[in-house]
Each structure stands twice: as structure tokens, then as C-alpha cells.
Design a protein around this motif. Structure first.
Motif, mmCIF file in Angstrom:
data_model
loop_
_atom_site.group_PDB
_atom_site.id
_atom_site.type_symbol
_atom_site.label_atom_id
_atom_site.label_comp_id
_atom_site.label_asym_id
_atom_site.label_seq_id
_atom_site.Cartn_x
_atom_site.Cartn_y
_atom_site.Cartn_z
ATOM 1 N N SER A 79 0.592 9.637 -6.349
ATOM 2 C CA SER A 79 1.371 10.156 -5.220
ATOM 3 C C SER A 79 2.819 9.671 -5.321
ATOM 4 O O SER A 79 3.164 8.617 -4.776
ATOM 5 C CB SER A 79 0.755 9.701 -3.891
ATOM 6 O OG SER A 79 1.568 10.092 -2.806
ATOM 7 N N PRO A 80 3.685 10.428 -6.017
ATOM 8 C CA PRO A 80 5.100 10.036 -6.108
ATOM 9 C C PRO A 80 5.746 9.836 -4.742
ATOM 10 O O PRO A 80 6.614 8.976 -4.570
ATOM 11 C CB PRO A 80 5.737 11.208 -6.866
ATOM 12 C CG PRO A 80 4.612 11.794 -7.659
ATOM 13 C CD PRO A 80 3.397 11.648 -6.783
ATOM 14 N N GLY A 81 5.290 10.601 -3.760
ATOM 15 C CA GLY A 81 5.836 10.453 -2.417
ATOM 16 C C GLY A 81 5.498 9.107 -1.816
ATOM 17 O O GLY A 81 6.334 8.485 -1.150
ATOM 18 N N MET A 82 4.262 8.666 -2.020
ATOM 19 C CA MET A 82 3.860 7.337 -1.552
ATOM 20 C C MET A 82 4.715 6.259 -2.207
ATOM 21 O O MET A 82 5.153 5.314 -1.557
ATOM 22 C CB MET A 82 2.379 7.102 -1.859
ATOM 23 C CG MET A 82 1.918 5.669 -1.670
ATOM 24 S SD MET A 82 1.743 5.189 0.059
ATOM 25 C CE MET A 82 0.109 5.829 0.383
ATOM 26 N N TRP A 83 4.947 6.411 -3.513
ATOM 27 C CA TRP A 83 5.763 5.421 -4.235
ATOM 28 C C TRP A 83 7.162 5.342 -3.641
ATOM 29 O O TRP A 83 7.706 4.251 -3.444
ATOM 30 C CB TRP A 83 5.824 5.777 -5.712
ATOM 31 C CG TRP A 83 6.479 4.722 -6.554
ATOM 32 C CD1 TRP A 83 7.791 4.651 -6.911
ATOM 33 C CD2 TRP A 83 5.850 3.560 -7.114
ATOM 34 N NE1 TRP A 83 8.030 3.533 -7.679
ATOM 35 C CE2 TRP A 83 6.844 2.847 -7.817
ATOM 36 C CE3 TRP A 83 4.547 3.064 -7.094
ATOM 37 C CZ2 TRP A 83 6.584 1.658 -8.498
ATOM 38 C CZ3 TRP A 83 4.276 1.889 -7.777
ATOM 39 C CH2 TRP A 83 5.292 1.189 -8.466
ATOM 40 N N GLU A 84 7.743 6.491 -3.370
ATOM 41 C CA GLU A 84 9.072 6.504 -2.760
ATOM 42 C C GLU A 84 9.043 5.824 -1.394
ATOM 43 O O GLU A 84 9.994 5.157 -0.989
ATOM 44 C CB GLU A 84 9.586 7.943 -2.628
ATOM 45 C CG GLU A 84 10.039 8.561 -3.934
ATOM 46 C CD GLU A 84 11.170 7.777 -4.587
ATOM 47 O OE1 GLU A 84 12.147 7.431 -3.892
ATOM 48 O OE2 GLU A 84 11.069 7.506 -5.799
#
Length: 364
Positions: free
Chosen positions: A274-279
Motif C-alpha cells: 500500500s504505497p498510500g499507507m507508506w506515504e
């Protein structure tokens, strides 16, 4: 009349050898398909769920009473940051981890558990060059001679000796795997009044984000007597043997572990899943966990020690070439940390290289 009857049967195709052959092959295919799915379900069965298959393995209080009475938990002399060093391939990783701890000004002392017969004087010197104090421990062998344990986890039961660090004066321990890098101070963890805390795990397959915790970063209150209880459960508890001590600890502490935010164990699998979670966690990250790509190895199968002069380039190469380059920024972070490590400790690190690289030799 008989001729008409046989003609009718022939017209229906019931007496043709080819028709019976078709039915036979259909039955064989159907049977084979069912056998395939049964085998696949067995081989790829879901690991035991730590709550659905929960079993009573201990009877501990949730809160640590001694910690509650500590008037200054963050600066307690019993606070320890620990790591483990079981093979020379992780020597430069631990040196870099040590330097990253220096940069964030942690107040805790540092211990590095190592298996004497498996590491060399050269590796031990490199790994301890930036502040970790070597702490020899006896290896804990996996059950059933390691049957069913992933090869790169074969020594990991030895990590359970963290609970023995009470005998070394530890009262609160933050454990960091060798493939982690610290980016911000996390001394606040020592104020937790609990017996164990960890971050929920994440996988890139269909399991995704799970309730079980990742044992690459742990906060724990060591207890030598409890250590003996944990070890007793190794051969008997219900857990997924493939993941060694992590699965065992998830079973042992299933209902009692405090879940930490992902920022305390920023597993690269989070970014892949989840790139969004990482951000969302990026600005708060305390510890990066290089699970999917290790900047100090040539690839994910070959853990051979990369020469110090090649480490920066190796990290950048892997960051750009693997998984579509999604970890390039994190690999660059590690590359810069290594460059600072080498620049700061060059003389010490180079002197380590003059020592024997034969495992089992002891530093005098």
C-alpha cells in the motif's frame, strides 16, 4: 429386429469405442483435478490463526508492575537496545545500524547477541565498531533439526535469549533486527509499562495486513524464568514452524502483545502492499525494516558479504533494479547511512579487516 436395435444404439454412439474413451478421459481429468486442489490446499494451507487456535501457554499480568513504579523510565540505566549477529554476512549492516543509533542520540546502552562459533573475529569487530557491545550466547537449535523452518530463519530461535538479558541488567529491551535502520529517536518505547509490544505484520500476498506481529522490532521486559517457559513450548506449541521464533512468539503472546504503530517497524512490505499507507507513515518513521530488499547483500538469495567499498553502489543498484524501483528512496537512505558510517569509523573498520575471517576464532 435385432439389426434395427443395434442400428439405433450405433446412432446414439453408445457402442463406439471412441465414446467410452471420451467418458473415461473425462473421469480421469476430473479425478486428477480434485487431487490437485486437495494437494494445493494442503501445501498452501493457511497458517494457524493465533486467536482461532489460541492455547493457554502462560499466565502473566498484562502490565509490568516494576515499570509502573519507575519514576524516570526513559533514562533508566536498565534500558537496552539489542540486536542479533549470527553470521558474518550481517556485520556491515549492524555497523550501519549502530551508527544510525548514534545519530538519533538514544539514551540506552546497546548489546549485540552473537553465536561465538558462527562468527569470525573480523565480523565481530566490524559489527561492534559503532557502539554495540558483543554479548555471546549459546545457539538454540530449531525443533526437529530444522525441518520445516525456512533456511534463513534457522538460527532465529536463539533470539529468544533476549528474555535472558535480565541477567545482564536489562529491564526494558528494544530489539532491532540487523536489517533495520533507525531514522528517529524511539526512546519513548522504554516508558511502556507492558511486557511486550510489536507492530502488526504485513505480507505482499493475499494475506496483506494481518493481526499477527512482526518480530523484527520488539519491545519487551526480559525475564529469565519466563525465557525458560518460552523455550519449553518450542516443540509442543501450535505454530507455523516455517517462521520459527516469530510464529512461536505470536502464539505465546497472542492475546497480550501491545500493537505498535507501523512507524516503529516500517517494513518495506507496507510500501509494496500500500504505497498510500507508506506515504501516510513516512514523516513519523522511526525504524525502516529492509525485509524485501537488503541493501548489504547482492540479492535475496546470496547473503555473501559485499566488500565495504561496494556497499553504496550495491544498495543503489538494488534500489533501482528490483521491484520496479519502488524502494529506491529507502535504499538511498541506507547508502547514505553507510557512507557516513565508513567516513566516521574508517580507521576502525579497516583495522577489523586485518583480523581472521574464520568463524569460531575468539577475540582476545
Amino acid at each position: 429386429m435385432a439389426r434395427v436395435r443395434w442400428k439405433s444404439l450405433y446412432a446414439l454412439g453408445l457402442d463406439r469405442p471412441t465414446s467410452w474413451s471420451w467418458i473415461m478421459w473425462t473421469a480421469i481429468f476430473s479425478l486428477s483435478l480434485n487431487i490437485f486442489w486437495l494437494i494445493r490446499a494442503f501445501v498452501h494451507r493457511t497458517p494457524p490463526n493465533v486467536f482461532s487456535d489460541w492455547e493457554q501457554l502462560h499466565n502473566l499480568s498484562l502490565v509490568n508492575e516494576d515499570a509502573l513504579r519507575d519514576p524516570n523510565p526513559i533514562h533508566n540505566h536498565g534500558n537496552v537496545i539489542a540486536t542479533s549477529f549470527f553470521t558474518d554476512e550481517f556485520a556491515t549492516a549492524i555497523a550501519t545500524l549502530g551508527h544510525s543509533l548514534n545519530r538519533v542520540n538514544t539514551t540506552a546502552r546497546r548489546l549485540m547477541m552473537y553465536i561465538p562459533e558462527q562468527v569470525s573475529p573480523r565480523g565481530l569487530c566490524l559489527a561492534s565498531a559503532t557502539g554495540f557491545q558483543p554479548h555471546p550466547v549459546e545457539r538454540i537449535a530449531p525443533p526437529d533439526d530444522g525441518k520445516g523452518v525456512y533456511q534463513h530463519f534457522i538460527d532465529q530461535y536463539t533470539k529468544l535469549r533476549l528474555w535472558e538479558l535480565e541477567e545482564a541488567g536489562a529491564r526494558g529491551v528494544v530489539y532491532l533486527d540487523a536489517d533495520t535502520l533507525v531514522t528517529r529517536n524511539f526512546d519513548e518505547l522504554f516508558a511502556l509499562p507492558y511486557n511486550i509490544a510489536a507492530t502488526p505484520d504485513v505480507y505482499t500476498n493475499k494475506k496483506g495486513f494481518v493481526i499477527q506481529f512482526n518480530a523484527g522490532v520488539l519491545f519487551l521486559r526480559p525475564d529469565a524464568a519466563l525465557f525458560r517457559d518460552i523455550v519449553k513450548t518450542i516443540p509442543t506449541a501450535k505454530y507455523w514452524r516455517h517462521e520459527a521464533e516469530q510464529a512461536l512468539l505470536n502464539t505465546f503472546y497472542a492475546k497480550d502483545v501491545v500493537r505498535l504503530p507501523y512507524a516503529y517497524n516500517a517494513n518495506l512490505a507496507i510500501k509494496a502492499r500500500s504505497p498510500g499507507m507508506w506515504e501516510g507513515i513516512k514523516r513519523d518513521i522511526r525504524i525502516i525494516h529492509y525485509t524485501m530488499v537488503k541493501p548489504f547483500t547482492r540479492d535475496n538469495k546470496n547473503y555473501a558479504l559485499v566488500p565495504m567499498g561496494e556497499l553504496e553502489a550495491n544498495a543503489r543498484r538494488r534500489g533501482k533494479s528490483e521491484f520496479g524501483g519502488i524502494f529506491a528512496e529507502e535504499m538511498e537512505t541506507w547508502a547514505q547511512a553507510w557512507r557516513e558510517t565508513y567516513t566516521t569509523y574508517e580507521a576502525k573498520l579497516e583495522s577489523c579487516m586485518l583480523l581472521s575471517n574464520k568463524p569460531g576464532y575468539q577475540l582476545q
